[in-house]
Design a protein around this motif. Sequence first.
Motif, PDB file in Angstrom:
ATOM      1  N   SER A 200     -23.013 -27.934  25.390  1.00 62.32           N
ATOM      2  CA  SER A 200     -22.998 -28.863  24.351  1.00 62.32           C
ATOM      3  C   SER A 200     -22.169 -30.113  24.738  1.00 62.32           C
ATOM      4  O   SER A 200     -22.739 -31.325  24.495  1.00 62.32           O
ATOM      5  N   ALA A 201     -21.103 -30.028  25.396  1.00 65.64           N
ATOM      6  CA  ALA A 201     -20.359 -31.113  25.884  1.00 65.64           C
ATOM      7  C   ALA A 201     -20.803 -31.828  27.034  1.00 65.64           C
ATOM      8  O   ALA A 201     -20.724 -32.924  27.132  1.00 65.64           O
ATOM      9  N   ALA A 202     -21.778 -31.062  27.740  1.00 65.03           N
ATOM     10  CA  ALA A 202     -22.587 -31.695  28.861  1.00 65.03           C
ATOM     11  C   ALA A 202     -23.495 -32.664  28.293  1.00 65.03           C
ATOM     12  O   ALA A 202     -23.746 -33.876  29.115  1.00 65.03           O
TER      13      ALA A 202
ATOM     14  N   GLY B  60     -17.809 -18.778  19.322  1.00 63.96           N
ATOM     15  CA  GLY B  60     -17.030 -19.907  19.948  1.00 63.96           C
ATOM     16  C   GLY B  60     -18.182 -21.115  20.312  1.00 63.96           C
ATOM     17  O   GLY B  60     -17.693 -22.274  20.082  1.00 63.96           O
ATOM     18  N   ALA B  61     -19.379 -20.732  20.544  1.00 56.61           N
ATOM     19  CA  ALA B  61     -20.445 -21.841  20.626  1.00 56.61           C
ATOM     20  C   ALA B  61     -20.813 -22.569  19.547  1.00 56.61           C
ATOM     21  O   ALA B  61     -20.822 -23.817  19.569  1.00 56.61           O
ATOM     22  N   PHE B  62     -20.720 -22.039  18.465  1.00 58.06           N
ATOM     23  CA  PHE B  62     -20.746 -22.855  17.244  1.00 58.06           C
ATOM     24  C   PHE B  62     -19.602 -23.341  16.652  1.00 58.06           C
ATOM     25  O   PHE B  62     -19.587 -24.182  16.153  1.00 58.06           O
ATOM     26  N   ALA B  63     -18.451 -22.653  16.871  1.00 52.50           N
ATOM     27  CA  ALA B  63     -17.144 -23.254  16.359  1.00 52.50           C
ATOM     28  C   ALA B  63     -16.611 -24.470  17.067  1.00 52.50           C
ATOM     29  O   ALA B  63     -15.703 -25.229  16.896  1.00 52.50           O
ATOM     30  N   GLY B  64     -16.969 -24.434  18.592  1.00 55.26           N
ATOM     31  CA  GLY B  64     -16.435 -25.565  19.424  1.00 55.26           C
ATOM     32  C   GLY B  64     -15.068 -25.070  19.950  1.00 55.26           C
ATOM     33  O   GLY B  64     -14.440 -25.802  20.655  1.00 55.26           O
ATOM     34  N   GLU B  65     -14.799 -23.835  19.784  1.00 52.67           N
ATOM     35  CA  GLU B  65     -13.514 -23.267  20.309  1.00 52.67           C
ATOM     36  C   GLU B  65     -13.693 -21.733  20.500  1.00 52.67           C
ATOM     37  O   GLU B  65     -14.408 -21.095  19.849  1.00 52.67           O
TER      38      GLU B  65
ATOM     39  N   GLY C  21     -19.244 -18.580  28.975  1.00 55.16           N
ATOM     40  CA  GLY C  21     -19.847 -19.609  28.500  1.00 55.16           C
ATOM     41  C   GLY C  21     -19.407 -19.734  26.845  1.00 55.16           C
ATOM     42  O   GLY C  21     -19.205 -18.492  26.366  1.00 55.16           O
ATOM     43  N   GLY C  22     -19.531 -20.743  26.065  1.00 51.39           N
ATOM     44  CA  GLY C  22     -19.383 -20.606  24.541  1.00 51.39           C
ATOM     45  C   GLY C  22     -17.962 -21.428  24.120  1.00 51.39           C
ATOM     46  O   GLY C  22     -17.019 -20.789  24.267  1.00 51.39           O
ATOM     47  N   GLY C  23     -18.141 -22.634  23.655  1.00 53.77           N
ATOM     48  CA  GLY C  23     -17.042 -23.250  22.900  1.00 53.77           C
ATOM     49  C   GLY C  23     -16.277 -24.030  23.934  1.00 53.77           C
ATOM     50  O   GLY C  23     -14.957 -24.200  23.572  1.00 53.77           O
ATOM     51  N   ILE C  24     -16.555 -24.196  25.188  1.00 54.08           N
ATOM     52  CA  ILE C  24     -15.623 -25.163  26.322  1.00 54.08           C
ATOM     53  C   ILE C  24     -15.921 -26.593  26.016  1.00 54.08           C
ATOM     54  O   ILE C  24     -16.885 -27.016  26.557  1.00 54.08           O
ATOM     55  N   ARG C  25     -14.960 -27.246  25.414  1.00 49.12           N
ATOM     56  CA  ARG C  25     -15.116 -28.565  25.133  1.00 49.12           C
ATOM     57  C   ARG C  25     -14.204 -29.348  25.710  1.00 49.12           C
ATOM     58  O   ARG C  25     -14.240 -30.594  25.601  1.00 49.12           O
ATOM     59  N   LYS C  26     -13.143 -28.869  26.345  1.00 49.18           N
ATOM     60  CA  LYS C  26     -11.803 -29.786  26.540  1.00 49.18           C
ATOM     61  C   LYS C  26     -11.519 -29.431  27.957  1.00 49.18           C
ATOM     62  O   LYS C  26     -11.170 -28.248  28.288  1.00 49.18           O
ATOM     63  N   PRO C  27     -10.479 -30.116  28.625  1.00 51.65           N
ATOM     64  CA  PRO C  27      -9.691 -29.665  29.744  1.00 51.65           C
ATOM     65  C   PRO C  27      -9.055 -28.743  29.955  1.00 51.65           C
ATOM     66  O   PRO C  27      -8.815 -27.701  30.893  1.00 51.65           O
ATOM     67  N   SER C  28      -8.091 -28.423  28.555  1.00 50.47           N
ATOM     68  CA  SER C  28      -7.456 -27.345  28.500  1.00 50.47           C
ATOM     69  C   SER C  28      -8.114 -25.955  28.385  1.00 50.47           C
ATOM     70  O   SER C  28      -7.682 -25.100  28.817  1.00 50.47           O
ATOM     71  N   ASP C  29      -9.333 -25.963  27.915  1.00 55.51           N
ATOM     72  CA  ASP C  29     -10.131 -24.881  27.972  1.00 55.51           C
ATOM     73  C   ASP C  29     -10.609 -24.424  29.213  1.00 55.51           C
ATOM     74  O   ASP C  29     -10.259 -23.245  29.662  1.00 55.51           O
ATOM     75  N   VAL C  30     -10.895 -25.479  29.836  1.00 55.88           N
ATOM     76  CA  VAL C  30     -11.328 -25.126  31.457  1.00 55.88           C
ATOM     77  C   VAL C  30      -9.905 -24.604  32.136  1.00 55.88           C
ATOM     78  O   VAL C  30     -10.126 -23.638  32.867  1.00 55.88           O
ATOM     79  N   GLU C  31      -9.012 -25.128  32.082  1.00 57.30           N
ATOM     80  CA  GLU C  31      -7.898 -24.954  32.744  1.00 57.30           C
ATOM     81  C   GLU C  31      -7.379 -23.474  32.424  1.00 57.30           C
ATOM     82  O   GLU C  31      -7.077 -22.598  33.362  1.00 57.30           O
TER      83      GLU C  31
END
Length: 246
Positions: free
Chosen positions: A104-106, A54-59, A80-90
């Motif tokens: 990466s998103a940070a 996920g870290a490499f794929a971005g999801e 951790g790994g591939g968390i890039r958008k609010p829906s991921d977090v939620e």
Amino acid sequence: MIVFPAIDLKNGQVVRLAEGDMDRATVYGDDPTAQALLFADAGAEHLHVVDLDGAFAGESRNREAVERIVEAFPGHVQLGGGIRKPSDVEGWFALGVSRLVIGSAALKDPQFVKDMAKEWENGIVVAVDARDGMVATEGWAEVSDVPVHDMARRFEDAGVASLLFTDIGRDGLLKGCNIDATLDLARRTSLPVIASGGVKGLDDIHVLSLHAHEGIEGVITGRALYDGRLDLGAALAMARRGEGRG
């Protein structure tokens, strides 16, 4: 001080990388849930899980494995790994993950991290992964021109829970944790710091725990546990004793 045993996921298997290189992966098992339960049986109350794909794929790429771990592990799971958008977090918080690590998103979208830290109190950890003092992203495949300390300062007043500092050059190599760099970061920021990368034995746990009062919140260890160089029960006990003397 918290000791976080690590479970790194690649193609659904438990692996450890050398210096973050996906081509240098050692497979330690094909049942991540069983591994999580072994750590729990040894006394672990916290777990650090990384979706390497996920870290490499971005999801997310190992969602099912993470779900099973969260369901089975009786303590707190940090992911951790591939968390890039609010829906991921939620989605992950809804599943029961305790804290999310964003790297990466940070760097590329700091406002996203600040927004998530505000919405999810004490739930967001910023990964400050360093190669020669500069922040690395995209599963450590890219190195930026941003110094580690500058990256950390961006989030001091953002409401993030802590910083996760990894010296990539030591990760998975059992060279010993870069204690000097970790302490330097902790002393330069008001945020708690989690040490990661290169832990090789009880000495690393002992020294870091003595500095818990200076902002060292925890330490992540993986390969030393899997290779039998570090006993998790002893590490947990050492962390408690050392913190008491700090």
